[in-house]
Design an enzyme around this catalytic site. Sequence first.
Site, PDB file in Angstrom:
ATOM      1  N   PHE A 212      17.115  17.175 -65.163  1.00 41.41           N
ATOM      2  CA  PHE A 212      17.949  16.280 -64.566  1.00 41.41           C
ATOM      3  C   PHE A 212      16.955  14.887 -64.251  1.00 41.41           C
ATOM      4  CE2 PHE A 212      20.293  14.274 -61.469  1.00 41.41           C
ATOM      5  CZ  PHE A 212      21.627  14.313 -61.710  1.00 41.41           C
ATOM      6  N   ASP A 321       8.728  12.907 -62.757  1.00 41.14           N
ATOM      7  CA  ASP A 321       9.834  12.692 -62.064  1.00 41.14           C
ATOM      8  C   ASP A 321       9.814  13.547 -60.802  1.00 41.14           C
ATOM      9  OD1 ASP A 321      12.070  12.613 -60.611  1.00 41.14           O
ATOM     10  OD2 ASP A 321      13.438  12.743 -62.276  1.00 41.14           O
TER      11      ASP A 321
HETATM   12  C1  LIG Z   1      14.485  15.219 -60.411  1.00 42.70           C
HETATM   13  C2  LIG Z   1      15.538  14.219 -60.152  1.00 42.70           C
HETATM   14  N1  LIG Z   1      15.466  13.162 -60.813  1.00 42.70           N
HETATM   15  C3  LIG Z   1      16.472  12.178 -60.460  1.00 42.70           C
HETATM   16  C4  LIG Z   1      17.614  12.353 -59.704  1.00 42.70           C
HETATM   17  C5  LIG Z   1      18.521  11.376 -59.297  1.00 42.70           C
HETATM   18  O1  LIG Z   1      18.488  10.991 -58.198  1.00 42.70           O
HETATM   19  P1  LIG Z   1      19.846   9.967 -57.501  1.00 42.70           P
HETATM   20  O2  LIG Z   1      20.755  11.015 -57.489  1.00 42.70           O
HETATM   21  O3  LIG Z   1      18.965   9.557 -56.239  1.00 42.70           O
HETATM   22  O4  LIG Z   1      19.956   8.932 -58.359  1.00 42.70           O
HETATM   23  C6  LIG Z   1      17.671  13.709 -59.101  1.00 42.70           C
HETATM   24  C7  LIG Z   1      18.840  14.125 -58.046  1.00 42.70           C
HETATM   25  O5  LIG Z   1      19.177  14.994 -57.826  1.00 42.70           O
HETATM   26  C8  LIG Z   1      16.565  14.576 -59.429  1.00 42.70           C
HETATM   27  O6  LIG Z   1      16.769  15.970 -58.829  1.00 42.70           O
END
Ligand SMILES: Cc1ncc(COP(=O)(O)O)c(C=O)c1O
Length: 494
Positions: A212, A321
């Site tokens: 994700f 990430d």
């Molecule tokens: C690993 C990861 N990357 C990116 C995101 C996206 O973040 P946002 O919801 O602030 O756009 C999330 C959100 O849960 C996440 O868990």
Amino acid sequence: MAVRLLNMSRFARLSRPLLRTTRQYSGAAASVDGSYTGPDMKTTVPGPKSKELFGDLMKIQQAGGVQYFVDYNKSQGNYLVDADGNVLLDLFGQVGSIPLGYNHPAIKERITSQGIDTLVNRPALGCFPPTDYAQTLQDALLSVAPKGMSEVMTLMCGSCANENAFKASFISFMDRQRGGPVNPSAEEYASALYNKGPGCPKLSVLSFKGAFHGRLLATLSCTHSKVIHKLDIPALDWPCAPFPQLKYPLDQFVRENQQEEKKCLEEVEDNFSTSQKNGVPIATAIIEPIQAEGGDKHASPEFFEGLQTICKKYGASFMVDEVQTGCGGTGYMWAHEAWDLPEPADFVTFAKKMQIGGFYYTSERRTNEAFRIFNTYVGDHMRTVVLGAIVNEMTKRQLLGQVKETGEVLLTGLQKLEGMHPSLVHSARGAGTFCAIDCHDSATRDKLVGQLKNKGFQVGGSGELAIRFRPALVFEPRHANMFLEAFDDVLKSQ
Ligand SMILES: Cc1ncc(COP(=O)(O)O)c(C=O)c1O
């Protein structure tokens, strides 16, 4: 019905050796909960007031994701108070985005002392930053930068952070193709405005099954956790490699897990060579240190180092990430610090507990011109100021140490519970308090999450089977023990 707070719960008794150092932290955290000492439930959740408010909101938007409404004035520390006056111990922390719990005095003090001007005037930070801007970034972000990362860009949310880091990685990939940031050709300029090559090159991002990375257009093409996120939305045809499916506990399945990771890395390498042959080279591989939304899936430091090596071999960026894992929940400021990589990642993205989205990068990945990574606000000065207070509090109270200690109590307790209730739960795992346990099917998971909520314990689900824990950094062993005792009762009642 108030849940009893026992001085020495059955879990505290069992894990007593782990509690021996609590005292060094307890002075700090005792006050953050205010007068709350345990959950206190008055209605089932959602209660009548939440249902009424839900009706109002549904008239305005599709609000089907709302669980209940919260009274943020009354919420305090680790305790969340809902619209019906129910007091819940929060182990989910607004989807892992609350570092110091609710209404922390250090944050209130920073907002008050910084002055209302910071809140009243929201600057376009890329054009007209306030005089203290460089110092604010230094204090809040560079003081906790991952090793080897000397630059940072602030943005809005996690998706926005990843999306812009992709752009930065494409720009630096093309610079390297041209042999440096030399002037692009007239043909490249002419074609770029109308989405054509060579100005808009064919490049891709490698992501992993179950990942994700957000819900914007490019990040959604790298998100593979739930089909409902993606349905009906055009996607970039980018490669996707298998993420290791490890068996837990990790120390009992070393050989099998090593084989699984080896197989996945072979597929990663296949993806790189195929993409290159097909004329759409991979400019970046993006990966979560622990696949979070995808079901709390772990991999070993060796796997991540193997991925970094492959990226280097193909001239691609290695992007970590840390949107969900960053800012202390794993017991490290950045989860990937635990891998002890021989060299830094090229990009590390963040959001959630960090209050603003953004990414760290190495100086080699800086773009040569302004405006290439840009938007109107480029972050939020007030949120960065607040982050400064959070980072300060984390250091002053040694909260990473507390997270490690509490995480050990939580994980040991979960492992004990899986031994006691093997027909219901298994595969307890975690780093710090970033823990999870699997149920045998989704229906059982959803039922247990609902029953825990009605007992006054807010947890979350992740993937198909996992119950996930994302408490604030001020969550202590005594909170973990209180939860474990209630979870044991819920499991016994099935
Ligand atoms: C690993 C990861 N990357 C990116 C995101 C996206 O973040 P946002 O919801 O602030 O756009 C999330 C959100 O849960 C996440 O868990």
